[in-house]
Design a protein around this motif. Structure first.
Motif, PDB file in Angstrom:
ATOM      1  N   LEU A  14       0.828  -1.221   0.000  1.00 26.01           N
ATOM      2  CA  LEU A  14       0.000   0.000   0.000  1.00 26.01           C
ATOM      3  C   LEU A  14       0.858   1.265   0.000  1.00 26.01           C
ATOM      4  CD1 LEU A  14      -2.815  -1.117   2.469  1.00 26.01           C
ATOM      5  CD2 LEU A  14      -3.106  -0.607   0.038  1.00 26.01           C
ATOM      6  N   GLU A  15       1.969   1.212   0.758  1.00 22.94           N
ATOM      7  CA  GLU A  15       2.880   2.363   0.791  1.00 22.94           C
ATOM      8  C   GLU A  15       3.510   2.585  -0.576  1.00 22.94           C
ATOM      9  OE1 GLU A  15       5.600   1.449   3.921  1.00 22.94           O
ATOM     10  OE2 GLU A  15       4.225   2.143   5.490  1.00 22.94           O
ATOM     11  N   GLU A  16       3.927   1.471  -1.189  1.00 20.82           N
ATOM     12  CA  GLU A  16       4.560   1.536  -2.512  1.00 20.82           C
ATOM     13  C   GLU A  16       3.557   2.006  -3.569  1.00 20.82           C
ATOM     14  OE1 GLU A  16       7.584   1.397  -2.618  1.00 20.82           O
ATOM     15  OE2 GLU A  16       8.192   0.999  -4.680  1.00 20.82           O
ATOM     16  N   GLN A  17       2.317   1.541  -3.446  1.00 18.72           N
ATOM     17  CA  GLN A  17       1.255   1.951  -4.373  1.00 18.72           C
ATOM     18  C   GLN A  17       1.082   3.467  -4.320  1.00 18.72           C
ATOM     19  OE1 GLN A  17      -2.845   1.241  -3.158  1.00 18.72           O
ATOM     20  NE2 GLN A  17      -3.303   0.346  -5.153  1.00 18.72           N
ATOM     21  N   LYS A  18       1.041   4.000  -3.101  1.00 18.07           N
ATOM     22  CA  LYS A  18       0.855   5.442  -2.928  1.00 18.07           C
ATOM     23  C   LYS A  18       2.054   6.216  -3.487  1.00 18.07           C
ATOM     24  CE  LYS A  18      -0.304   8.994   0.433  1.00 18.07           C
ATOM     25  NZ  LYS A  18       0.669   9.922  -0.182  1.00 18.07           N
ATOM     26  N   ARG A  19       3.263   5.704  -3.197  1.00 17.48           N
ATOM     27  CA  ARG A  19       4.475   6.375  -3.652  1.00 17.48           C
ATOM     28  C   ARG A  19       4.515   6.442  -5.186  1.00 17.48           C
ATOM     29  NH1 ARG A  19       9.446   5.710  -5.357  1.00 17.48           N
ATOM     30  NH2 ARG A  19       9.164   3.493  -5.722  1.00 17.48           N
ATOM     31  N   ILE A  20       4.186   5.333  -5.835  1.00 16.08           N
ATOM     32  CA  ILE A  20       4.220   5.294  -7.304  1.00 16.08           C
ATOM     33  C   ILE A  20       3.123   6.189  -7.889  1.00 16.08           C
ATOM     34  CG2 ILE A  20       3.900   3.815  -9.341  1.00 16.08           C
ATOM     35  CD1 ILE A  20       5.367   1.618  -7.817  1.00 16.08           C
ATOM     36  N   GLN A  21       1.942   6.173  -7.263  1.00 16.53           N
ATOM     37  CA  GLN A  21       0.861   7.036  -7.751  1.00 16.53           C
ATOM     38  C   GLN A  21       1.256   8.508  -7.653  1.00 16.53           C
ATOM     39  OE1 GLN A  21      -2.529   5.627  -5.523  1.00 16.53           O
ATOM     40  NE2 GLN A  21      -3.167   4.252  -7.157  1.00 16.53           N
ATOM     41  N   ASP A  22       1.927   8.870  -6.538  1.00 19.02           N
ATOM     42  CA  ASP A  22       2.404  10.247  -6.394  1.00 19.02           C
ATOM     43  C   ASP A  22       3.428  10.585  -7.464  1.00 19.02           C
ATOM     44  OD1 ASP A  22       0.788  10.593  -4.248  1.00 19.02           O
ATOM     45  OD2 ASP A  22       2.357  10.510  -2.727  1.00 19.02           O
ATOM     46  N   GLU A  23       4.355   9.625  -7.690  1.00 15.95           N
ATOM     47  CA  GLU A  23       5.409   9.845  -8.668  1.00 15.95           C
ATOM     48  C   GLU A  23       4.835   9.996 -10.075  1.00 15.95           C
ATOM     49  OE1 GLU A  23       9.597   7.655  -9.410  1.00 15.95           O
ATOM     50  OE2 GLU A  23       8.655   7.298  -7.475  1.00 15.95           O
ATOM     51  N   LEU A  24       3.879   9.139 -10.417  1.00 17.32           N
ATOM     52  CA  LEU A  24       3.228   9.237 -11.727  1.00 17.32           C
ATOM     53  C   LEU A  24       2.456  10.549 -11.830  1.00 17.32           C
ATOM     54  CD1 LEU A  24       1.916   5.610 -12.267  1.00 17.32           C
ATOM     55  CD2 LEU A  24       3.430   6.839 -13.803  1.00 17.32           C
ATOM     56  N   GLY A  25       1.807  10.939 -10.742  1.00 19.45           N
ATOM     57  CA  GLY A  25       1.035  12.170 -10.732  1.00 19.45           C
ATOM     58  C   GLY A  25       1.893  13.400 -10.935  1.00 19.45           C
ATOM     59  N   ALA A  26       3.180  13.274 -10.599  1.00 16.96           N
ATOM     60  CA  ALA A  26       4.085  14.419 -10.729  1.00 16.96           C
ATOM     61  C   ALA A  26       4.334  14.774 -12.188  1.00 16.96           C
ATOM     62  CB  ALA A  26       5.411  14.128 -10.029  1.00 16.96           C
ATOM     63  N   PHE A  27       4.298  13.801 -13.073  1.00 17.12           N
ATOM     64  CA  PHE A  27       4.548  14.138 -14.486  1.00 17.12           C
ATOM     65  C   PHE A  27       3.481  13.594 -15.428  1.00 17.12           C
ATOM     66  CE2 PHE A  27       7.258  10.386 -13.748  1.00 17.12           C
ATOM     67  CZ  PHE A  27       6.808   9.555 -14.744  1.00 17.12           C
ATOM     68  N   ALA A  28       2.395  13.096 -14.877  1.00  9.54           N
ATOM     69  CA  ALA A  28       1.337  12.572 -15.735  1.00  9.54           C
ATOM     70  C   ALA A  28      -0.027  12.969 -15.182  1.00  9.54           C
ATOM     71  CB  ALA A  28       1.442  11.053 -15.823  1.00  9.54           C
ATOM     72  N   ALA A  29      -0.992  13.069 -16.055  1.00  6.96           N
ATOM     73  CA  ALA A  29      -2.357  13.354 -15.629  1.00  6.96           C
ATOM     74  C   ALA A  29      -3.154  12.069 -15.733  1.00  6.96           C
ATOM     75  CB  ALA A  29      -2.970  14.421 -16.501  1.00  6.96           C
ATOM     76  N   TRP A  38      -2.354   5.847 -17.338  1.00  5.87           N
ATOM     77  CA  TRP A  38      -1.817   7.195 -17.134  1.00  5.87           C
ATOM     78  C   TRP A  38      -1.354   7.763 -18.466  1.00  5.87           C
ATOM     79  CZ3 TRP A  38      -1.645   9.234 -12.126  1.00  5.87           C
ATOM     80  CH2 TRP A  38      -1.988   8.320 -11.129  1.00  5.87           C
ATOM     81  N   ASP A  39      -1.687   9.016 -18.702  1.00  2.00           N
ATOM     82  CA  ASP A  39      -1.232   9.671 -19.919  1.00  2.00           C
ATOM     83  C   ASP A  39      -0.315  10.826 -19.577  1.00  2.00           C
ATOM     84  OD1 ASP A  39      -2.486   8.246 -22.003  1.00  2.00           O
ATOM     85  OD2 ASP A  39      -4.398   9.089 -21.358  1.00  2.00           O
ATOM     86  N   SER A  40       0.812  10.841 -20.224  1.00  2.00           N
ATOM     87  CA  SER A  40       1.707  11.972 -20.016  1.00  2.00           C
ATOM     88  C   SER A  40       1.107  13.215 -20.637  1.00  2.00           C
ATOM     89  CB  SER A  40       3.064  11.716 -20.669  1.00  2.00           C
ATOM     90  OG  SER A  40       3.767  10.757 -19.955  1.00  2.00           O
ATOM     91  N   LYS A  41       1.335  14.320 -19.956  1.00  2.00           N
ATOM     92  CA  LYS A  41       0.924  15.583 -20.568  1.00  2.00           C
ATOM     93  C   LYS A  41       1.895  15.873 -21.703  1.00  2.00           C
ATOM     94  CE  LYS A  41      -1.056  17.734 -16.503  1.00  2.00           C
ATOM     95  NZ  LYS A  41      -0.687  18.406 -15.255  1.00  2.00           N
ATOM     96  N   LEU A  42       1.375  16.094 -22.877  1.00  2.00           N
ATOM     97  CA  LEU A  42       2.253  16.414 -24.001  1.00  2.00           C
ATOM     98  C   LEU A  42       2.783  17.829 -23.829  1.00  2.00           C
ATOM     99  CD1 LEU A  42       0.058  14.916 -26.818  1.00  2.00           C
ATOM    100  CD2 LEU A  42       2.402  14.226 -26.341  1.00  2.00           C
TER     101      LEU A  42
END
Ligand SMILES: [Zn+2]
Length: 119
Positions: A14-29, A38-42
């Motif tokens: 669960l901790e890893e899931q949250k960490r990866i979701q945060d990381e993906l959220g940092a450069f993807a919408a 997840w789609d990267s913002k062009l």
């Protein structure tokens, strides 16, 4: 597997899931229509010639980020799968042979889907 170990691994997942979701959220919408996708913002391109050099850098940066995003998505997918298996009670068994996955392997890699032999 005893309940305490399972709880520990679940907490780590669960901790890893949250960490990866945060990381993906940092450069993807996140696309709200596609769960787990997840789609990267062009990058936004200007049409002025003076911006061409700058845009070139943006493109290179964007290309560099894709393999990272892809590997994060794959890990997130495996983590979600492992969490589903915990709910179903099938967590910790090899997907290839059905034997229990070595505890040492799960401790090193809680989202492992196969035993060491079938890794
Ligand atoms: Zn196996």
């Amino acid at each position: 597997m005893d309940k305490k170990t399972l709880e520990e691994l679940k907490t780590r997942l669960l901790e890893e899931q949250k960490r990866i979701q945060d990381e993906l959220g940092a450069f993807a919408a996140k696309d709200p229509n596609l769960k787990g996708d997840w789609d990267s913002k062009l990058p936004q391109f200007g049409d002025r010639t003076s911006e061409q050099d700058e845009n070139q850098d943006e493109v290179e940066e964007y290309v560099d980020v894709l393999p990272v995003e892809h590997s994060l998505e794959l890990r997130l997918r495996d983590i979600n799968l492992a969490l589903e298996k915990i709910v179903k009670g099938t967590y910790g068994t090899c997907e290839k042979c059905g034997k229990e996955i070595e505890l040492e392997r799960l401790k090193a890699d809680p989202e492992a889907r196969t035993c060491v032999e079938h890794a």
